[in-house]
Motif scaffolding. Sequence first.
Motif, PDB file in Angstrom:
ATOM      1  N   ALA A 292      36.912   4.988 -51.755  1.00 34.65           N
ATOM      2  CA  ALA A 292      35.629   5.582 -51.371  1.00 34.65           C
ATOM      3  C   ALA A 292      34.534   4.541 -51.242  1.00 34.65           C
ATOM      4  O   ALA A 292      33.435   4.837 -50.776  1.00 34.65           O
ATOM      5  N   TYR A 293      34.821   3.286 -51.670  1.00 31.78           N
ATOM      6  CA  TYR A 293      33.838   2.207 -51.625  1.00 31.78           C
ATOM      7  C   TYR A 293      34.278   1.123 -50.644  1.00 31.78           C
ATOM      8  O   TYR A 293      35.463   0.827 -50.524  1.00 31.78           O
ATOM      9  N   ALA A 294      33.317   0.530 -49.981  1.00 34.75           N
ATOM     10  CA  ALA A 294      33.508  -0.768 -49.333  1.00 34.75           C
ATOM     11  C   ALA A 294      32.772  -1.775 -50.206  1.00 34.75           C
ATOM     12  O   ALA A 294      31.764  -1.438 -50.839  1.00 34.75           O
ATOM     13  N   MET A 295      33.269  -3.001 -50.253  1.00 34.33           N
ATOM     14  CA  MET A 295      32.708  -3.951 -51.206  1.00 34.33           C
ATOM     15  C   MET A 295      32.553  -5.328 -50.588  1.00 34.33           C
ATOM     16  O   MET A 295      33.432  -5.799 -49.863  1.00 34.33           O
ATOM     17  N   VAL A 296      31.437  -5.967 -50.870  1.00 37.47           N
ATOM     18  CA  VAL A 296      31.205  -7.361 -50.516  1.00 37.47           C
ATOM     19  C   VAL A 296      30.741  -8.070 -51.778  1.00 37.47           C
ATOM     20  O   VAL A 296      29.718  -7.712 -52.350  1.00 37.47           O
ATOM     21  N   LEU A 297      31.518  -9.057 -52.204  1.00 36.65           N
ATOM     22  CA  LEU A 297      31.221  -9.754 -53.447  1.00 36.65           C
ATOM     23  C   LEU A 297      30.591 -11.110 -53.178  1.00 36.65           C
ATOM     24  O   LEU A 297      30.684 -11.657 -52.080  1.00 36.65           O
ATOM     25  N   GLN A 298      29.992 -11.657 -54.226  1.00 37.26           N
ATOM     26  CA  GLN A 298      29.425 -12.997 -54.123  1.00 37.26           C
ATOM     27  C   GLN A 298      30.535 -14.026 -53.899  1.00 37.26           C
ATOM     28  O   GLN A 298      30.389 -14.955 -53.122  1.00 37.26           O
ATOM     29  N   ASP A 299      31.662 -13.836 -54.580  1.00 35.35           N
ATOM     30  CA  ASP A 299      32.827 -14.694 -54.377  1.00 35.35           C
ATOM     31  C   ASP A 299      33.630 -14.132 -53.209  1.00 35.35           C
ATOM     32  O   ASP A 299      34.425 -13.206 -53.360  1.00 35.35           O
ATOM     33  N   THR A 300      33.380 -14.682 -52.041  1.00 31.99           N
ATOM     34  CA  THR A 300      34.010 -14.147 -50.833  1.00 31.99           C
ATOM     35  C   THR A 300      35.497 -14.463 -50.823  1.00 31.99           C
ATOM     36  O   THR A 300      35.954 -15.456 -51.386  1.00 31.99           O
ATOM     37  N   TRP A 301      36.265 -13.605 -50.151  1.00 35.03           N
ATOM     38  CA  TRP A 301      37.701 -13.821 -50.015  1.00 35.03           C
ATOM     39  C   TRP A 301      38.119 -13.524 -48.579  1.00 35.03           C
ATOM     40  O   TRP A 301      37.874 -12.433 -48.063  1.00 35.03           O
ATOM     41  N   VAL A 302      38.705 -14.527 -47.949  1.00 32.85           N
ATOM     42  CA  VAL A 302      39.340 -14.343 -46.653  1.00 32.85           C
ATOM     43  C   VAL A 302      40.735 -14.940 -46.756  1.00 32.85           C
ATOM     44  O   VAL A 302      41.018 -15.745 -47.635  1.00 32.85           O
ATOM     45  N   PHE A 303      41.629 -14.541 -45.876  1.00 35.64           N
ATOM     46  CA  PHE A 303      43.008 -14.993 -45.940  1.00 35.64           C
ATOM     47  C   PHE A 303      43.385 -15.714 -44.658  1.00 35.64           C
ATOM     48  O   PHE A 303      42.674 -15.637 -43.644  1.00 35.64           O
ATOM     49  N   ARG A 304      44.508 -16.421 -44.707  1.00 37.39           N
ATOM     50  CA  ARG A 304      44.991 -17.123 -43.525  1.00 37.39           C
ATOM     51  C   ARG A 304      45.415 -16.098 -42.479  1.00 37.39           C
ATOM     52  O   ARG A 304      46.303 -15.285 -42.706  1.00 37.39           O
ATOM     53  N   GLY A 305      44.754 -16.123 -41.351  1.00 33.15           N
ATOM     54  CA  GLY A 305      45.002 -15.175 -40.272  1.00 33.15           C
ATOM     55  C   GLY A 305      43.892 -15.281 -39.252  1.00 33.15           C
ATOM     56  O   GLY A 305      43.016 -16.145 -39.343  1.00 33.15           O
ATOM     57  N   THR A 306      43.900 -14.402 -38.285  1.00 35.83           N
ATOM     58  CA  THR A 306      42.886 -14.459 -37.242  1.00 35.83           C
ATOM     59  C   THR A 306      41.566 -13.882 -37.740  1.00 35.83           C
ATOM     60  O   THR A 306      41.520 -13.153 -38.739  1.00 35.83           O
ATOM     61  N   ILE A 307      40.517 -14.225 -37.030  1.00 35.12           N
ATOM     62  CA  ILE A 307      39.199 -13.655 -37.326  1.00 35.12           C
ATOM     63  C   ILE A 307      39.269 -12.135 -37.225  1.00 35.12           C
ATOM     64  O   ILE A 307      38.730 -11.412 -38.069  1.00 35.12           O
TER      65      ILE A 307
ATOM     66  N   TYR B  80      38.038 -14.329 -31.290  1.00 34.67           N
ATOM     67  CA  TYR B  80      38.481 -13.467 -32.385  1.00 34.67           C
ATOM     68  C   TYR B  80      39.941 -13.699 -32.757  1.00 34.67           C
ATOM     69  O   TYR B  80      40.396 -13.211 -33.799  1.00 34.67           O
ATOM     70  N   GLN B  81      40.677 -14.415 -31.931  1.00 34.95           N
ATOM     71  CA  GLN B  81      42.076 -14.727 -32.231  1.00 34.95           C
ATOM     72  C   GLN B  81      42.223 -16.109 -32.887  1.00 34.95           C
ATOM     73  O   GLN B  81      43.337 -16.569 -33.119  1.00 34.95           O
ATOM     74  N   THR B  82      41.106 -16.742 -33.199  1.00 33.77           N
ATOM     75  CA  THR B  82      41.157 -18.026 -33.901  1.00 33.77           C
ATOM     76  C   THR B  82      41.688 -17.814 -35.310  1.00 33.77           C
ATOM     77  O   THR B  82      41.252 -16.910 -36.021  1.00 33.77           O
ATOM     78  N   VAL B  83      42.621 -18.648 -35.713  1.00 35.49           N
ATOM     79  CA  VAL B  83      43.215 -18.552 -37.049  1.00 35.49           C
ATOM     80  C   VAL B  83      42.407 -19.409 -38.014  1.00 35.49           C
ATOM     81  O   VAL B  83      42.162 -20.593 -37.764  1.00 35.49           O
ATOM     82  N   ILE B  84      41.961 -18.797 -39.090  1.00 38.09           N
ATOM     83  CA  ILE B  84      41.260 -19.548 -40.126  1.00 38.09           C
ATOM     84  C   ILE B  84      42.256 -19.886 -41.224  1.00 38.09           C
ATOM     85  O   ILE B  84      43.223 -19.162 -41.458  1.00 38.09           O
ATOM     86  N   SER B  85      42.025 -20.990 -41.902  1.00 34.29           N
ATOM     87  CA  SER B  85      42.973 -21.463 -42.896  1.00 34.29           C
ATOM     88  C   SER B  85      42.880 -20.620 -44.158  1.00 34.29           C
ATOM     89  O   SER B  85      42.014 -19.749 -44.294  1.00 34.29           O
ATOM     90  N   GLU B  86      43.793 -20.900 -45.071  1.00 31.82           N
ATOM     91  CA  GLU B  86      43.835 -20.172 -46.328  1.00 31.82           C
ATOM     92  C   GLU B  86      42.506 -20.292 -47.057  1.00 31.82           C
ATOM     93  O   GLU B  86      41.971 -21.365 -47.229  1.00 31.82           O
ATOM     94  N   ASP B  87      41.973 -19.139 -47.472  1.00 35.26           N
ATOM     95  CA  ASP B  87      40.687 -19.052 -48.173  1.00 35.26           C
ATOM     96  C   ASP B  87      39.538 -19.576 -47.318  1.00 35.26           C
ATOM     97  O   ASP B  87      38.499 -19.961 -47.827  1.00 35.26           O
ATOM     98  N   GLY B  88      39.736 -19.606 -45.988  1.00 43.71           N
ATOM     99  CA  GLY B  88      38.649 -19.980 -45.094  1.00 43.71           C
ATOM    100  C   GLY B  88      38.180 -21.396 -45.254  1.00 43.71           C
ATOM    101  O   GLY B  88      36.983 -21.682 -45.140  1.00 43.71           O
ATOM    102  N   GLY B  89      39.107 -22.318 -45.495  1.00 43.21           N
ATOM    103  CA  GLY B  89      38.725 -23.702 -45.740  1.00 43.21           C
ATOM    104  C   GLY B  89      38.104 -24.398 -44.554  1.00 43.21           C
ATOM    105  O   GLY B  89      37.416 -25.406 -44.712  1.00 43.21           O
ATOM    106  N   ASN B  90      38.341 -23.875 -43.339  1.00 44.89           N
ATOM    107  CA  ASN B  90      37.798 -24.529 -42.148  1.00 44.89           C
ATOM    108  C   ASN B  90      36.520 -23.882 -41.637  1.00 44.89           C
ATOM    109  O   ASN B  90      36.089 -24.145 -40.520  1.00 44.89           O
ATOM    110  N   ILE B  91      35.908 -22.979 -42.435  1.00 42.73           N
ATOM    111  CA  ILE B  91      34.602 -22.424 -42.080  1.00 42.73           C
ATOM    112  C   ILE B  91      33.712 -22.502 -43.311  1.00 42.73           C
ATOM    113  O   ILE B  91      34.184 -22.662 -44.439  1.00 42.73           O
ATOM    114  N   SER B  92      32.410 -22.386 -43.098  1.00 47.51           N
ATOM    115  CA  SER B  92      31.467 -22.539 -44.208  1.00 47.51           C
ATOM    116  C   SER B  92      31.447 -21.293 -45.088  1.00 47.51           C
ATOM    117  O   SER B  92      31.945 -20.224 -44.717  1.00 47.51           O
TER     118      SER B  92
END
Length: 589
Positions: free
Chosen positions: A427-442, A478-490
């Motif tokens: 029932a919730y959507a959440m955005v935390l201070q400690d962001t999390w993204v995974f290896r995959g496309t945008i 949008y099909q650009t692959v970002i690295s694990e934990d988003g290491g290649n973006i700020s």
Amino acid sequence: MARRDSIMRKPKDSRGTFRRMLAFLGPFKLLILLVAALCVLSNLLSLWGPDLAGHAINEAAAGKGKVNFDNVRYYALRMLLCYVSSSLLTISIHAIMMNVSKRVAKQMRQSVFDKLMRLPVGYFDRNQTGDIISRVSYDIDVISTCMATDVVSILTSSVTVVGSVIMMIRISLPLSAVVLFSVPTAILYTSRMRKITQPRFVKRSKNYGIMNGFVEEMLSGHKTIQAYAYENRVEKNFDQINTNAAEAYYDAERYGVTIGPTMGSINNITLSLIALLGSVLYMGGNITLGSISSFVLYSRKFSGPINEIANIINELFSALAAAERVFTLIDEKEELKDAENAKALTDVRGDVALSHVAFGYDEGKTIIHDLTMRADAGKLIAIVGPTGAGKTTIINLLMRFYDVNSGMITVDGTDIRQATRRSVRGAYAMVLQDTWVFRGTIFDNIAYGKDDATMDEVVAAAKAAHIHPFIMRLPQGYQTVISEDGGNISKGQKQLLTIARAMLYDARMLILDEATSNVDTSTEREIQQAMRKLMEGKTCFVIAHRLSTIQHADLILVLNKGDVVEQGTHASLMAQKGFYYKLYRSQFE
């Protein structure tokens, strides 16, 4: 930092641990039976060799001019065929067991990972990530290696020992008594060494877990270490941890390496006694030269497996220590099951109420004392207060990462303990201070949580989060692959991606925990306006340290030491000139 004492534990029963290891071989019992049959056949062929060698020696010992070389050649060729066939079967056995061990390791890792998905958040708060990873990778590798090699060795050695004893008794009972006399000595010695070495292998695994956890923690905070010029202190700390791990390894191996040589000495003494007694029997005409030769070969086949078993005891103890750590994780208490009459929350409006809530992570240490608040559907609720006031704890309770010690939290009038956890969290959507993204496309990162998301929906969410222009500058958009934990973006870009993800997720309630801490002030204002427009009709909980960002909130809850000390709008709270007023003024003076 997770508490390192979380992996301090007493060794479990080694027999029970071994049985649980064998249980993972259950699905492969037909292959194990095949391996056992091949082991028997391979060893029978190998055991036939010394008997044929004895016959060949007896033929050769007939004397000058009396040797039947055709018989010698016959026995030699059959002996060669037996040994070659036995070797080929042994290769097949190891190939089968390598395949079995690979599949067992896969199954065990899957079981551990599935368990991790069912563990409560508190487990990850108490344990180091590096230690958990060590159990999933290093410890299971040790177990897999043991199953691939040691299981075969034990099967092969067992058949060889039994077969050798039968053949030795068949050749000479007095000589067999000399060999069998050494068995109790070997058993007593190995039993004593097991008690000495097993605790040391447990300690070795524990220290490797500590070292892995420290390395993972330091690598994740590498920039902070450099920023504070803390490299020397970290190196010094690692040197101590590394020394402890090395000493634990040495302490385990120091005793382990003595097992093989000691067993070898016992067997060499036995062989000397066989030679002495065999000479006496031969001189008395009670045994042939070929039989003595065959007996010596059988005695070596008997002592060889004993030595081999002694050598693999180190690996078995190491595997048992590793298995204890893995099974300790598997035996961890899972997140409590939903109540028997629990129902899924449906058609959520977003009315949330906390009534006299008390909670503490540790028994006897209460963080939230007596919290009562209400958030009407569609309202924006801001939660502010100094560090340690309990802001993030409230979010953990709302999401049922933890259950309250006393009091009640309701959604649309339903006690969330009487609802399924899945429906409460959904029932919730959440955005935390400690962001999390995974290896995959945008696209995949934004659409996470909404499997049927279309490109238009993803783009709309990205535009609202002000990340669309950045995405379009990427090579594949949008099909650009970002690295694990988003290491290649700020960090700021990662945070915008997670905000876009929350915008897209179809939930009636939203939690923002310092969600704009990594973006500039101008972008933050634009995002706040966009989010306010896109999420009309949704209940929003916002944790913010920068009070300028929540002036438009419908209700501001001011926490201090686990209690709501003030609540109201920005204007009314400023007019009271109380705790909130002081917090606000402190940020602008």
